[in-house]
Design a protein around this motif. Structure first.
Motif, PDB file in Angstrom:
ATOM      1  N   UNK A 287       9.174 -21.659   9.921  1.00  0.00           N
ATOM      2  CA  UNK A 287       8.520 -20.625  10.722  1.00  0.00           C
ATOM      3  C   UNK A 287       7.537 -19.809   9.885  1.00  0.00           C
ATOM      4  N   UNK A 288       7.911 -19.516   8.640  1.00  0.00           N
ATOM      5  CA  UNK A 288       7.037 -18.727   7.779  1.00  0.00           C
ATOM      6  C   UNK A 288       5.696 -19.396   7.550  1.00  0.00           C
ATOM      7  N   UNK A 289       5.730 -20.713   7.328  1.00  0.00           N
ATOM      8  CA  UNK A 289       4.484 -21.454   7.108  1.00  0.00           C
ATOM      9  C   UNK A 289       3.617 -21.440   8.357  1.00  0.00           C
ATOM     10  N   UNK A 290       4.248 -21.535   9.520  1.00  0.00           N
ATOM     11  CA  UNK A 290       3.485 -21.495  10.765  1.00  0.00           C
ATOM     12  C   UNK A 290       2.815 -20.143  10.949  1.00  0.00           C
ATOM     13  N   UNK A 291       3.555 -19.066  10.702  1.00  0.00           N
ATOM     14  CA  UNK A 291       3.001 -17.721  10.856  1.00  0.00           C
ATOM     15  C   UNK A 291       1.785 -17.537   9.954  1.00  0.00           C
ATOM     16  N   UNK A 296      -3.797 -14.117  10.526  1.00  0.00           N
ATOM     17  CA  UNK A 296      -4.540 -13.780   9.310  1.00  0.00           C
ATOM     18  C   UNK A 296      -3.573 -13.331   8.224  1.00  0.00           C
ATOM     19  N   UNK A 297      -4.063 -13.232   7.009  1.00  0.00           N
ATOM     20  CA  UNK A 297      -3.217 -12.834   5.895  1.00  0.00           C
ATOM     21  C   UNK A 297      -2.632 -11.442   6.103  1.00  0.00           C
ATOM     22  N   UNK A 298      -3.453 -10.510   6.564  1.00  0.00           N
ATOM     23  CA  UNK A 298      -2.976  -9.137   6.769  1.00  0.00           C
ATOM     24  C   UNK A 298      -1.972  -9.068   7.918  1.00  0.00           C
ATOM     25  N   UNK A 301       1.351 -10.524   6.856  1.00  0.00           N
ATOM     26  CA  UNK A 301       2.078  -9.575   6.026  1.00  0.00           C
ATOM     27  C   UNK A 301       2.830  -8.559   6.884  1.00  0.00           C
ATOM     28  N   UNK A 302       2.195  -8.095   7.955  1.00  0.00           N
ATOM     29  CA  UNK A 302       2.856  -7.156   8.864  1.00  0.00           C
ATOM     30  C   UNK A 302       4.101  -7.783   9.498  1.00  0.00           C
ATOM     31  N   UNK A 303       3.965  -9.034   9.873  1.00  0.00           N
ATOM     32  CA  UNK A 303       5.094  -9.742  10.497  1.00  0.00           C
ATOM     33  C   UNK A 303       6.232  -9.919   9.496  1.00  0.00           C
ATOM     34  N   UNK A 304       5.901 -10.333   8.280  1.00  0.00           N
ATOM     35  CA  UNK A 304       6.936 -10.545   7.262  1.00  0.00           C
ATOM     36  C   UNK A 304       7.619  -9.233   6.884  1.00  0.00           C
TER      37      UNK A 304
END
Length: 351
Positions: A287-291, A296-298, A301-304
């Motif tokens: 899932x992390x790779x898909x996100x 976008x990168x920013x 980062x908010x999601x993580x």
């Protein structure tokens, strides 16, 4: 069941065509529908079963009832799948597909009749007939006599299980977010994550679906009737979409305990959405790779940050003594949330 005799070319044809079509999935042995047949066939100590989705089961039953399918490609695919299971002695599991049908028509007897019909198929047809149909040497098969008595089992196929109720609640919240057009894709994803952590257990397949949906990935659609002003139609669409996710979450509960079980479950589907969800859930990085790929990168980062915070400080929701009561209440909550979006537009139509 009769003997299946094939030469090397026919044997290779079955394996290679099945992989080209990407019909069979497993996180270890067929991550993207490309079956690692050498490793799979080396599992002498484990039994392999194949879980069929409703579309495949429906096509198989229709083929044996009529003797052919109007869609020739679909007919060859069913024959190919049957040949592959027979030649490897892999039993097919139709339990979830029968349950989907039972919950849709709210009937207990007809799915049990389908189960008897399904079991009869494997005894009625010579194995070589499936191979010849898959190869295109024949264009039809004899009609299998229909059973008149349902299969005797205590299973109540028409009861909604906890997984399905969870996904219905999720899809209602997804519809609510889809109707909030002022929200950006990342805002919708963050809202869904916070809601999910608060009310339910986390399902990776659902997160994959929502991430692809909110970022408008090709071929990924919201639950049917999401834009309708009829809450009844919206509920039907949410239930249908919930069933797609239900296959994957129920299957994953078996996969989770595979190391301690003597059985491995493969998942068979020709549904494009299910394939994309499965592949993106179990590909390298998950899932992390898909996100990272769709946001976008920013925004990623908010999601993580939300994920990491909730993983560290997680207090799992209390489902109480009867989770079904909790889940039905959550469904009602989300239904009324969607109803409010309809009412706000002055187009409320509730049956």
């Amino acid at each position: 069941m009769s003997f299946l005799v094939m030469d090397d070319g026919e044997y290779s044809f079955i394996w290679e065509t099945l992989c080209d079509l990407q019909l069979i999935f497993h996180p270890k042995y067929s991550r993207e529908g490309k079956i690692d047949h050498k490793e799979l066939l080396g599992l002498n100590i484990k039994k392999v079963s194949v879980m069929l989705d409703r579309n495949l089961l429906s096509s198989l039953l229709k083929l044996t009832r009529d003797g052919y399918l109007k869609d020739e490609q679909e007919m060859r695919i069913i024959a190919l799948l049957m040949t592959w299971m027979i030649m490897n002695n892999y039993p097919a599991s139709a339990g979830l597909a029968l349950k989907e049908y039972a919950t849709k028509i709210n009937d207990l007897i007809e799915p049990k009749r389908e189960l008897r019909e399904f079991n009869n198929i494997f005894d009625y047809y010579p194995s070589m007939m499936w191979l010849r149909l898959a190869e295109g040497a024949i264009d039809s098969i004899p009609v299998c006599p229909l059973p008149t008595e349902p299969f005797i089992t205590e299973i109540k196929y028409n009861e909604d299980d906890d997984h399905l109720l969870m996904h219905i609640a999720e899809m209602l919240h997804v519809v609510y977010l889809c109707r909030r057009r002022e929200l950006s894709p990342v805002e919708k994803m963050l809202d869904f994550l916070i809601w999910n952590y608060k009310y339910l257990l986390i399902c990776e397949s659902t997160l994959v679906y929502t991430a692809m949906l909110f970022t408008s990935q090709s071929g990924i659609k919201a639950p049917k009737n999401s834009g309708s002003n009829d809450i009844g139609k919206i509920l039907v669409g949410c239930r249908n979409q919930a069933w797609d996710l239900n296959y994957l979450s129920n299957w994953s509960s078996f996969h989770y305990y595979e190391k301690t079980m003597d059985e491995i479950f493969m998942f068979a589907t020709n549904d494009i959405l299910l394939k994309r969800i499965f592949i993106n859930t179990y590909t390298s990085g998950g899932v992390g790779a898909l996100i990272e790929a769709v946001f976008s990168k920013s925004d990623s980062q908010k999601i993580f940050e939300v994920v990491n915070f909730n993983q560290r400080n997680r207090i799992k929701p209390d489902f109480g003594a009867d989770p079904k009561i909790y889940l039905h209440q959550l469904i009602e909550q989300e239904k009324h949330r969607v109803m409010e979006t309809i009412s706000d537009r002055g187009n409320f139509n509730y049956h």
